[in-house]
Design an enzyme around this catalytic site. Structure first.
Site, PDB file in Angstrom:
ATOM      1  N   ARG A 213      20.611 110.363  56.745  1.00 41.61           N
ATOM      2  CA  ARG A 213      21.620 109.792  57.632  1.00 41.61           C
ATOM      3  C   ARG A 213      22.987 110.176  57.077  1.00 41.61           C
ATOM      4  O   ARG A 213      23.103 111.056  56.245  1.00 41.61           O
ATOM      5  CB  ARG A 213      21.505 108.261  57.685  1.00 41.61           C
ATOM      6  CG  ARG A 213      20.187 107.719  58.193  1.00 41.61           C
ATOM      7  CD  ARG A 213      20.238 106.197  58.161  1.00 41.61           C
ATOM      8  NE  ARG A 213      19.074 105.554  58.724  1.00 41.61           N
ATOM      9  CZ  ARG A 213      18.015 105.176  58.048  1.00 41.61           C
ATOM     10  NH1 ARG A 213      17.974 105.400  56.738  1.00 41.61           N
ATOM     11  NH2 ARG A 213      16.996 104.573  58.617  1.00 41.61           N
TER      12      ARG A 213
ATOM     13  N   LYS B 200      15.819  94.279  65.446  1.00 39.24           N
ATOM     14  CA  LYS B 200      15.861  95.356  66.433  1.00 39.24           C
ATOM     15  C   LYS B 200      14.654  95.336  67.364  1.00 39.24           C
ATOM     16  O   LYS B 200      14.526  96.201  68.217  1.00 39.24           O
ATOM     17  CB  LYS B 200      15.893  96.706  65.726  1.00 39.24           C
ATOM     18  CG  LYS B 200      16.976  96.872  64.674  1.00 39.24           C
ATOM     19  CD  LYS B 200      16.792  98.202  63.969  1.00 39.24           C
ATOM     20  CE  LYS B 200      17.715  98.343  62.785  1.00 39.24           C
ATOM     21  NZ  LYS B 200      17.507  99.620  62.080  1.00 39.24           N
TER      22      LYS B 200
ATOM     23  N   PRO C  90      19.303 101.970  68.601  1.00 35.47           N
ATOM     24  CA  PRO C  90      19.866 100.652  68.902  1.00 35.47           C
ATOM     25  C   PRO C  90      19.662  99.702  67.723  1.00 35.47           C
ATOM     26  O   PRO C  90      18.612  99.714  67.081  1.00 35.47           O
ATOM     27  CB  PRO C  90      19.067 100.193  70.121  1.00 35.47           C
ATOM     28  CG  PRO C  90      18.458 101.420  70.689  1.00 35.47           C
ATOM     29  CD  PRO C  90      18.250 102.354  69.546  1.00 35.47           C
ATOM     30  N   GLU C  91      20.683  98.907  67.451  1.00 35.96           N
ATOM     31  CA  GLU C  91      20.587  97.905  66.395  1.00 35.96           C
ATOM     32  C   GLU C  91      20.638  96.522  67.047  1.00 35.96           C
ATOM     33  O   GLU C  91      20.548  96.400  68.268  1.00 35.96           O
ATOM     34  CB  GLU C  91      21.698  98.120  65.368  1.00 35.96           C
ATOM     35  CG  GLU C  91      21.624  99.509  64.716  1.00 35.96           C
ATOM     36  CD  GLU C  91      22.715  99.773  63.689  1.00 35.96           C
ATOM     37  OE1 GLU C  91      23.179  98.809  63.051  1.00 35.96           O
ATOM     38  OE2 GLU C  91      23.097 100.944  63.520  1.00 35.96           O
TER      39      GLU C  91
END
Length: 289
Positions: free
Chosen positions: A273, A61, A2-3
């Site tokens: 990533r 965050k 989650p950002e």
């Protein structure tokens, strides 16, 4: 992970359904859910019992519930799959329920922390010295985020140019600017027509201001859509998914036409990533950081 938009959606739900309520009982069902609370589950439960929850807060965050009657806060780590859900007291337990918080009122709902992969958790921390919003001391080093009214644009632009790094690395540096993760970094860079490996030292002040504006815009739009959900692991406190994934311009669009020029989007491995970009609109830099 989650950002900022996803965490803010959860924060708003907690503000609506949990703020002002007094904790009657805490049940820790899995020790990993409180592993960041060194004293363990029994201590975590005992120290929360009887306290009144204040207004949920967020920095980037990071999400926390300050105790309205003590100089301490409950810090929430959502991790890869953590969910803070407000459920009816008689609702069936979720398969991956880790912590249950019951309240001393007749509202008929309780707070549940559900986490399939057990990377997240809750922990109790002292308030950082000088904080007026219950900021936990363990995250006092985290920078303010672009949606924070106290975020200093000029200081960010100066610090960005002074960093000897690349622009995406800088965007993900939570000590420089918080709340931006892989998804919204790629989206902001696409909008700014900047390659992720562009050295920060080459950014002029107008270009860095433009990038910051795009980061704000994309996160505000994601927030309005309830965040980005690629699976059922990210949901709001009522168990609903966000739908900003339908509006993404870069992230996850490998091989699809660029929404600006039609060139097929590319994906490259980057720091364990992936980075998604348009090879025409976001040309690689001629110099390296």
């Amino acid at each position: 992970m989650p950002e900022l938009p996803e965490v803010e959606v959860v924060r708003r739900g907690l503000e609506r359904w949990v703020a002002g309520r007094t904790v009657a009982e805490v049940e820790v069902l899995h020790p990993r859910a409180v592993r960041r609370h060194p004293e363990g589950g029994a201590d975590f439960a005992a120290r929360l019992r009887g306290h009144r929850i204040g207004t949920a807060r967020r920095r980037g965050k990071y999400l926390w519930l300050p105790l309205a009657d003590a100089d301490a806060s409950v810090l929430g780590h959502l991790g890869m799959s953590g969910q803070l859900l407000v459920q009816p007291e008689d609702a069936a337990d979720e398969k991956h329920l880790r912590i249950r918080v019951r309240f001393a009122d007749s509202a008929g709902t309780e707070l549940r922390f559900v986490d399939q992969r057990t990377f997240g958790g809750l922990s109790l921390h002292d308030t950082a010295p000088g904080s007026t919003d219950g900021l936990p001391d363990v995250i006092a080093h985290i920078a303010r985020d672009p949606l924070d009214p106290l975020f200093d644009d000029a200081a960010f632009q100066t610090a960005l140019r002074l960093r000897r790094t690349t622009v995406k690395r800088a965007l993900l540096d939570q000590s420089l600017i918080s709340g931006v993760g892989n998804i919204y970094a790629d989206e902001a860079l696409w909008r700014a027509k900047l390659h992720y490996d562009r050295p920060t030292a080459t950014l002029t002040r107008p270009r860095s201001a433009e990038l910051l504006g795009h980061a704000r815009d994309v996160m505000n739009q994601a927030l309005a859509a309830g965040g980005t959900s690629f699976d059922a692991l990210y949901v709001n406190v009522n168990g609903e998914s966000g739908y900003f994934d339908r509006s993404l311009d870069a992230y996850g669009r490998e091989g699809e036409p660029c929404h600006r020029c039609g060139t097929p989007m590319r994906r490259r491995a980057w720091m364990n990533r992936s980075s998604y970009y348009c090879p025409r609109c976001q040309r690689p830099p001629r110099v390296t950081a």
